[in-house]
Design a protein around this motif. Structure first.
Motif, PDB file in Angstrom:
ATOM      1  N   GLY A  70       0.819  -1.209   0.000  1.00 57.77           N
ATOM      2  CA  GLY A  70       0.000   0.000   0.000  1.00 57.77           C
ATOM      3  C   GLY A  70       0.854   1.260   0.000  1.00 57.77           C
ATOM      4  N   SER A  71       0.227   2.374  -0.291  1.00 49.68           N
ATOM      5  CA  SER A  71       0.900   3.672  -0.270  1.00 49.68           C
ATOM      6  C   SER A  71       0.293   4.527   0.830  1.00 49.68           C
ATOM      7  CB  SER A  71       0.782   4.369  -1.624  1.00 49.68           C
ATOM      8  OG  SER A  71      -0.578   4.562  -1.969  1.00 49.68           O
ATOM      9  N   PHE A  72       1.134   5.320   1.504  1.00 46.75           N
ATOM     10  CA  PHE A  72       0.697   6.050   2.684  1.00 46.75           C
ATOM     11  C   PHE A  72       1.129   7.517   2.585  1.00 46.75           C
ATOM     12  CE2 PHE A  72       1.413   1.635   3.781  1.00 46.75           C
ATOM     13  CZ  PHE A  72       0.229   1.288   4.417  1.00 46.75           C
ATOM     14  N   PRO A  73       0.160   8.415   2.343  1.00 45.37           N
ATOM     15  CA  PRO A  73       0.491   9.842   2.358  1.00 45.37           C
ATOM     16  C   PRO A  73       0.654  10.338   3.777  1.00 45.37           C
ATOM     17  CG  PRO A  73      -1.845   9.537   1.936  1.00 45.37           C
ATOM     18  CD  PRO A  73      -1.239   8.162   2.015  1.00 45.37           C
ATOM     19  N   ASN A  74       1.516  11.303   3.972  1.00 43.27           N
ATOM     20  CA  ASN A  74       1.786  11.837   5.305  1.00 43.27           C
ATOM     21  C   ASN A  74       2.081  13.324   5.177  1.00 43.27           C
ATOM     22  OD1 ASN A  74       2.912  12.426   7.910  1.00 43.27           O
ATOM     23  ND2 ASN A  74       3.379  10.258   8.155  1.00 43.27           N
ATOM     24  N   SER A  75       1.492  14.121   6.065  1.00 50.31           N
ATOM     25  CA  SER A  75       1.732  15.565   6.021  1.00 50.31           C
ATOM     26  C   SER A  75       3.088  15.937   6.603  1.00 50.31           C
ATOM     27  CB  SER A  75       0.635  16.314   6.779  1.00 50.31           C
ATOM     28  OG  SER A  75       0.620  15.927   8.143  1.00 50.31           O
ATOM     29  N   GLY A  76       3.783  14.962   7.167  1.00 50.11           N
ATOM     30  CA  GLY A  76       5.104  15.208   7.729  1.00 50.11           C
ATOM     31  C   GLY A  76       6.213  14.900   6.735  1.00 50.11           C
ATOM     32  N   VAL A  77       7.440  15.283   7.109  1.00 53.10           N
ATOM     33  CA  VAL A  77       8.604  15.024   6.280  1.00 53.10           C
ATOM     34  C   VAL A  77       9.763  14.601   7.179  1.00 53.10           C
ATOM     35  CG1 VAL A  77       7.948  16.674   4.486  1.00 53.10           C
ATOM     36  CG2 VAL A  77       9.351  17.442   6.409  1.00 53.10           C
ATOM     37  N   PRO A  78      10.772  13.946   6.629  1.00 50.27           N
ATOM     38  CA  PRO A  78      11.964  13.652   7.426  1.00 50.27           C
ATOM     39  C   PRO A  78      12.630  14.942   7.887  1.00 50.27           C
ATOM     40  CG  PRO A  78      11.947  12.390   5.375  1.00 50.27           C
ATOM     41  CD  PRO A  78      10.862  13.393   5.264  1.00 50.27           C
ATOM     42  N   GLY A  79      13.215  14.921   9.076  1.00 52.89           N
ATOM     43  CA  GLY A  79      13.865  16.107   9.619  1.00 52.89           C
ATOM     44  C   GLY A  79      14.948  16.682   8.726  1.00 52.89           C
ATOM     45  N   PRO A  80      15.833  15.837   8.135  1.00 50.01           N
ATOM     46  CA  PRO A  80      16.920  16.397   7.312  1.00 50.01           C
ATOM     47  C   PRO A  80      16.440  17.183   6.101  1.00 50.01           C
ATOM     48  CG  PRO A  80      17.423  14.136   7.953  1.00 50.01           C
ATOM     49  CD  PRO A  80      16.010  14.384   8.363  1.00 50.01           C
ATOM     50  N   LEU A  81      15.229  16.910   5.600  1.00 48.59           N
ATOM     51  CA  LEU A  81      14.749  17.651   4.433  1.00 48.59           C
ATOM     52  C   LEU A  81      14.627  19.140   4.740  1.00 48.59           C
ATOM     53  CD1 LEU A  81      13.663  17.662   1.532  1.00 48.59           C
ATOM     54  CD2 LEU A  81      11.383  17.226   2.470  1.00 48.59           C
ATOM     55  N   GLY A  82      14.192  19.458   5.949  1.00 46.28           N
ATOM     56  CA  GLY A  82      14.059  20.861   6.326  1.00 46.28           C
ATOM     57  C   GLY A  82      15.379  21.589   6.363  1.00 46.28           C
ATOM     58  N   GLU A  83      16.476  20.851   6.531  1.00 50.25           N
ATOM     59  CA  GLU A  83      17.792  21.473   6.593  1.00 50.25           C
ATOM     60  C   GLU A  83      18.384  21.739   5.210  1.00 50.25           C
ATOM     61  OE1 GLU A  83      20.106  18.847   8.952  1.00 50.25           O
ATOM     62  OE2 GLU A  83      18.763  18.918  10.689  1.00 50.25           O
ATOM     63  N   VAL A  84      17.993  20.943   4.214  1.00 53.25           N
ATOM     64  CA  VAL A  84      18.654  21.046   2.908  1.00 53.25           C
ATOM     65  C   VAL A  84      17.770  21.634   1.821  1.00 53.25           C
ATOM     66  CG1 VAL A  84      20.063  19.039   3.499  1.00 53.25           C
ATOM     67  CG2 VAL A  84      17.988  18.720   2.120  1.00 53.25           C
ATOM     68  N   ILE A  85      16.464  21.720   2.045  1.00 50.74           N
ATOM     69  CA  ILE A  85      15.570  22.103   0.943  1.00 50.74           C
ATOM     70  C   ILE A  85      15.870  23.505   0.427  1.00 50.74           C
ATOM     71  CG2 ILE A  85      13.732  22.995   2.479  1.00 50.74           C
ATOM     72  CD1 ILE A  85      11.722  21.807   0.434  1.00 50.74           C
ATOM     73  N   GLY A  86      16.250  24.408   1.312  1.00 55.76           N
ATOM     74  CA  GLY A  86      16.544  25.773   0.871  1.00 55.76           C
ATOM     75  C   GLY A  86      17.738  25.845  -0.053  1.00 55.76           C
ATOM     76  N   ASP A  87      18.725  24.923   0.107  1.00 56.48           N
ATOM     77  CA  ASP A  87      19.930  24.935  -0.712  1.00 56.48           C
ATOM     78  C   ASP A  87      19.801  24.071  -1.959  1.00 56.48           C
ATOM     79  OD1 ASP A  87      21.207  26.573   1.174  1.00 56.48           O
ATOM     80  OD2 ASP A  87      21.826  24.825   2.367  1.00 56.48           O
ATOM     81  N   GLU A  88      19.013  22.990  -1.878  1.00 55.49           N
ATOM     82  CA  GLU A  88      19.005  22.007  -2.964  1.00 55.49           C
ATOM     83  C   GLU A  88      17.793  22.099  -3.877  1.00 55.49           C
ATOM     84  OE1 GLU A  88      19.739  18.074  -1.557  1.00 55.49           O
ATOM     85  OE2 GLU A  88      21.495  18.648  -0.356  1.00 55.49           O
ATOM     86  N   VAL A  89      16.813  22.910  -3.503  1.00 57.09           N
ATOM     87  CA  VAL A  89      15.619  23.048  -4.356  1.00 57.09           C
ATOM     88  C   VAL A  89      15.530  24.502  -4.824  1.00 57.09           C
ATOM     89  CG1 VAL A  89      13.110  22.900  -4.471  1.00 57.09           C
ATOM     90  CG2 VAL A  89      14.405  21.192  -3.179  1.00 57.09           C
ATOM     91  N   PRO A  90      15.741  24.759  -6.103  1.00 60.95           N
ATOM     92  CA  PRO A  90      15.677  26.137  -6.614  1.00 60.95           C
ATOM     93  C   PRO A  90      14.264  26.711  -6.482  1.00 60.95           C
ATOM     94  CG  PRO A  90      16.719  24.649  -8.195  1.00 60.95           C
ATOM     95  CD  PRO A  90      16.108  23.792  -7.147  1.00 60.95           C
ATOM     96  N   GLY A  91      14.204  28.009  -6.204  1.00 60.32           N
ATOM     97  CA  GLY A  91      12.916  28.688  -6.158  1.00 60.32           C
ATOM     98  C   GLY A  91      12.308  28.812  -4.787  1.00 60.32           C
ATOM     99  N   VAL A  92      12.929  28.171  -3.774  1.00 63.34           N
ATOM    100  CA  VAL A  92      12.407  28.274  -2.413  1.00 63.34           C
ATOM    101  C   VAL A  92      12.922  29.562  -1.792  1.00 63.34           C
ATOM    102  CG1 VAL A  92      12.400  27.263  -0.104  1.00 63.34           C
ATOM    103  CG2 VAL A  92      12.193  25.785  -2.119  1.00 63.34           C
ATOM    104  N   GLU A  93      12.019  30.483  -1.515  1.00 60.78           N
ATOM    105  CA  GLU A  93      12.387  31.790  -0.994  1.00 60.78           C
ATOM    106  C   GLU A  93      12.559  31.770   0.519  1.00 60.78           C
ATOM    107  OE1 GLU A  93       9.664  35.535  -0.791  1.00 60.78           O
ATOM    108  OE2 GLU A  93      10.602  35.562  -2.782  1.00 60.78           O
ATOM    109  N   GLN A  94      11.638  31.076   1.228  1.00 62.36           N
ATOM    110  CA  GLN A  94      11.710  30.971   2.682  1.00 62.36           C
ATOM    111  C   GLN A  94      11.265  29.584   3.118  1.00 62.36           C
ATOM    112  OE1 GLN A  94       9.306  34.510   3.806  1.00 62.36           O
ATOM    113  NE2 GLN A  94      11.044  35.112   5.072  1.00 62.36           N
ATOM    114  N   THR A  95      11.805  29.154   4.261  1.00 62.74           N
ATOM    115  CA  THR A  95      11.486  27.834   4.803  1.00 62.74           C
ATOM    116  C   THR A  95      10.998  27.986   6.233  1.00 62.74           C
ATOM    117  OG1 THR A  95      13.216  26.815   3.449  1.00 62.74           O
ATOM    118  CG2 THR A  95      12.370  25.530   5.294  1.00 62.74           C
ATOM    119  N   GLY A  96       9.853  27.378   6.515  1.00 62.39           N
ATOM    120  CA  GLY A  96       9.318  27.392   7.873  1.00 62.39           C
ATOM    121  C   GLY A  96       9.152  25.978   8.385  1.00 62.39           C
ATOM    122  N   ARG A  97       9.719  25.691   9.576  1.00 58.55           N
ATOM    123  CA  ARG A  97       9.651  24.338  10.131  1.00 58.55           C
ATOM    124  C   ARG A  97       8.833  24.347  11.424  1.00 58.55           C
ATOM    125  NH1 ARG A  97      15.518  21.715  10.532  1.00 58.55           N
ATOM    126  NH2 ARG A  97      14.240  19.824  10.672  1.00 58.55           N
TER     127      ARG A  97
END
Length: 806
Positions: A70-97
């Motif tokens: 089965g597949s399971f959607p989740n509104s959460g994300v792994p903790g490390p994603l919040g640390e790298v998304i601003g640097d590794e995903v173009p177009g992200v202006e601000q990050t809120g955790r």
């Protein structure tokens, strides 16, 4: 001219009181339902629409696909994603955790005062207030959440924790937040609360940097890419002109870079995707404040069906009564009236009816809202003076006037004056569109009523069936309450021992969850098969040695007094999946679970640990007292339940003086499994009643008028010797045919909807075809009663009185 139209319209309404009453009552019911549903929909779509640049704000969600698992959607994300998304995903202006803290205790230091547990607490980084700016009453928005052990509180929290203080006075004050650990945080800011509708319920924001040691990061599950927790939330604000699709594509690269499965790991696929801020209310929210779009669509469909039935009622009755106004039309045309003037006259009558119907609908809407307050969103109120409602009052009557009034107006206005004055509305033997339309509109009304009756009866039958099935455990006289998160094991045992000593108590058990609940812990176990291992997906429950006996679960082999970490108890389905054919031989076997070898010490019977929508899973009971969160108590027979409940709660408060939890009954918790289905059934039942009422009014008005047109025919037949039975058959057979056609049209859609709903239940009734027949016969009986009553009155009239003018 317009004044004259409405004056004549008013006189016509007073002259035909029965017709007017039927129209106003039917239309007001439809408008009242639509008005309430309109407000529910506008309320649901108003959440978090007020944020600046809201169209550029997204929540990052996770989708984990286990293939056949089965597949399971989740509104959460792994903790490390919040640390790298601003640097590794173009177009992200601000990050809120955010990392939400559920059921955490709030207190003042030194034991001065405890404020109880709250779900309105969260860890937040400074970027959160960059994405969701607030009005600051005190503190610096740029630095308030930078340092560890800092907290920003809302104005409402300030008045609760420091009554009588000003915002500037509470800066530097200390608050204790007791979760898995105790956090002593200093107040560094005070912000205003949202007054608008929002799903962001949080009032206390502890700095995210407070989670900084490796032990804390590990405890909160923020250290691993494969650890997804719904408490760990990530928001991004995209730069202008950057699309969500481009961010979704860039997130695939993040997965490929950081989440490659290691050798020997199970294969699964993880996807991160953006969810628009406006859609959060319809997904996973922080306090069950969300609304299902499917539910909203269902409400809209029901409202439209009721309104369409009421509108069809109007059209049907107006066209049926057209002959009564034919001479009026003929005279008006003879003295120079144009067709446009006639259409305007008849539409003004319709509009006047709609105005009265709307006024009555607003009164009925109050009753509908009160009757269904438990089914409506929390905090839902109707603001009668809101701009959207003012628009509703103006637009809705005009729209319905145009839709429902135009056809009757066109029919009435097209009569040829010469033939209308002679009473010749259509040539004998010619096809009559009006008669054809009336019959078909009646069929639509009756089909809807039959379909509603079928749905309600089947839902009721299925819910009674599942709630009467044996569960595999004893739910009677069992009470439970939640324990404080990560409570001291000694305190839990002390509470269990004190409760067990009560004369009213048969036994008490500590566990991670109830014997049956909506919660689910799944994992995998490995059973030796020859030289390899067989992997089994299992449900896991964390229990003590009394769990099986307190809940009355049958023991099939061995014993279930589990009190060691290396012991497990399994159910029958586990043995079936593992390939054991002998229950006794399974006792003593080794199973690898949680990377450790466990010994099976007992086998228990299958029981429903979740709803009967699901089949019973292979189950494994394990022992880990550090994570017990629930205490269940079995009462002796014949006890005063209210007195026992009060006694248990006193013992609970003696051990946990700052907690506010109370004891509840297990059978009430199980009833809540089908709460949504009960709501659907009750809403459909209400709609069913309205559909039948509107259809009955339509049949009543139509039959009263059509039979009145046949009184001379009935009188002649009586003179020629026709019996009462023959007359009743003559006048009712047409309606019997209409009901038969309606049943055939309603049967398949009802069958499809019922079959789709029953598919969700593993334990379900067979398709109840007799219920379909019963629904059709019920509607037929109602129609025959209404038509038969009118026919009987007409048949009892003296023929001499009817035929005296002939």
């Amino acid at each position: 001219m317009l004044k004259n139209y409405f004056k004549i319209a008013w006189r016509n309404l007073l002259r035909n009181k029965l017709r007017t009453a039927i129209h106003i009552l039917g239309l007001s019911i439809g408008i009242a339902i639509c008005f309430v549903i309109f407000n529910v929909v506008t309320h649901s779509y108003s959440f978090d629409r007020f944020h600046e640049d809201g169209d550029r704000i997204y929540r990052i969600n996770t989708l984990t696909d286990w293939g056949d698992g089965g597949s399971f959607p989740n509104s959460g994300v792994p903790g490390p994603l919040g640390e790298v998304i601003g640097d590794e995903v173009p177009g992200v202006e601000q990050t809120g955790r955010l990392y939400t803290m559920y059921n955490a205790m709030v207190a003042l230091p030194g034991g001065q005062k405890a404020f109880g547990r709250s779900d309105k607490l969260t860890f937040a980084n400074p970027g959160f207030f960059g994405i969701f700016p607030r009005k600051w009453l005190a503190g610096n928005p740029q630095s308030a959440l930078k340092e560890p052990e800092s907290v920003v509180i809302s104005e409402r929290s300030m008045h609760k924790y420091f009554p009588g203080s000003d915002a500037s006075d509470v800066l530097g004050q200390e608050l204790l937040y007791i979760d898995s650990d105790t956090i002593a945080a200093k107040v560094t800011g005070v912000i205003t609360d949202y007054e608008e509708n929002t799903d962001f319920i949080f009032q206390d924001f502890v700095s995210f940097s407070t989670i900084r040691t490796e032990e804390q990061i590990s405890w909160y599950g923020l250290h691993e890419w494969n650890s997804v927790n719904s408490s760990s939330q990530l928001f991004v604000k995209l730069a202008p002109e950057v699309s969500a699709a481009s961010v979704d594509e860039a997130l695939k690269s993040v997965v490929a870079k950081h989440m490659k499965p290691e050798e020997g790991e199970e294969e699964y696929a993880t996807t991160f995707f953006t969810e628009p801020l406006a859609e959060i209310h319809f997904g996973q929210t922080y306090a069950d404040t969300g609304t299902s779009k499917v539910f909203l669509k269902g409400l809209v469909y029901i409202g439209l069906i009721i309104l369409v039935l009421a509108s069809l009622n109007f059209v049907n009755l107006e066209t049926a009564q057209a002959i009564g106004r034919a001479k009026e039309v003929g005279i008006r045309k003879t003295i120079g009236g144009t067709r446009l003037q006639l259409v305007s006259q008849f539409l003004s009558e319709t509009f006047l009816i709609l105005v009265f119907s709307t006024v009555l609908a607003l009164v009925l809407a109050v009753g509908v809202r009160l009757a269904f307050r438990d089914y409506l969103p929390e905090g839902f109120l109707i603001d009668y003076s809101s701009p959207s409602n003012l628009l509703f009052y103006l637009a809705f009557p005009s729209l319905i006037t145009a839709v429902t009034g135009i056809y009757p107006a066109m029919v009435l206005s097209k009569y040829d004056p010469q033939r209308a004055l002679k009473g010749e509305l259509h040539r004998a033997g010619k096809f009559s569109l009006g008669v054809f339309l009336r019959k078909n509109l009646t069929v639509v009304q009756l089909s809807s009523s039959i379909a509603f009756v079928i749905l309600v009866l089947v839902l009721n039958h299925q819910l009674k069936f599942v709630t009467s099935q044996p569960l595999g455990f004893d739910k009677e006289a069992v009470m439970y309450t939640r324990l404080p998160f990560m409570s001291d094991p000694d305190k839990m045992l002390q509470l269990q021992q004190r409760i067990s000593q009560e004369s009213s108590v048969m036994g008490a058990s500590l566990s991670g969850s109830l014997v049956s609940s909506m919660g689910l812990w799944t994992s995998d176990a490995h059973v030796p098969v020859d030289t390899t291992e067989k992997q089994i997906y299992v449900q896991v429950m964390n229990v003590d040695s009394s769990f099986v006996s307190v809940n009355g679960i049958p023991i099939l082999a061995g014993n279930a007094s589990i009190d060691k970490a290396d012991e497990i108890v399994v159910n029958e389905n586990f043995l079936k999946e593992a390939g054991f054919t002998d229950k006794e031989k399974a006792v003593g076997s080794q199973v690898r679970f949680s990377q450790e070898q466990k010994t099976i010490i007992g086998v228990i019977g299958n029981f429903h640990s979740r709803t009967m929508r699901e089949e019973i899973k292979p189950l494994l009971l394990t022992y880990n007292p550090e994570y017990f969160q629930t205490i269940s108590v079995k009462l002796n027979a014949g006890q005063n339940l209210a007195a026992a409940k009060e006694s248990l709660e006193q013992l609970y408060r003696g051990i946990y003086p700052y907690e506010e939890a109370g004891f509840s009954f297990l059978d009430e918790e199980i009833e809540r499994f089908y709460q949504e289905d009960e709501k659907i059934k009750n809403v459909l039942g209400f709609a069913c009643g309205l559909a039948i009422l509107i259809s009955c009014m339509g049949v009543f008005g139509l039959s009263s008028y059509t039979i009145a047109q046949r009184t001379k025919e009935i009188g002649i037949r009586k003179v020629l010797g026709a019996s009462l039975q023959q007359i009743l058959l003559l006048t009712t057979k047409e309606y019997m045919v209409l009901v038969g056609i309606s049943f055939l049209l309603a049967a398949y859609p009802s069958y499809y909807l019922v079959a789709e709903w029953l598919k969700d239940f593993q334990t379900r009734i067979a398709m109840p075809y007799l219920t379909f027949v019963g629904a059709g016969l019920g509607i037929l009986a109602i129609c025959m009663l209404i038509v038969g009553l009118h026919s009987y009155i007409a048949a009892q009239t003296n023929p001499a009185k009817v035929l005296k003018d002939e």
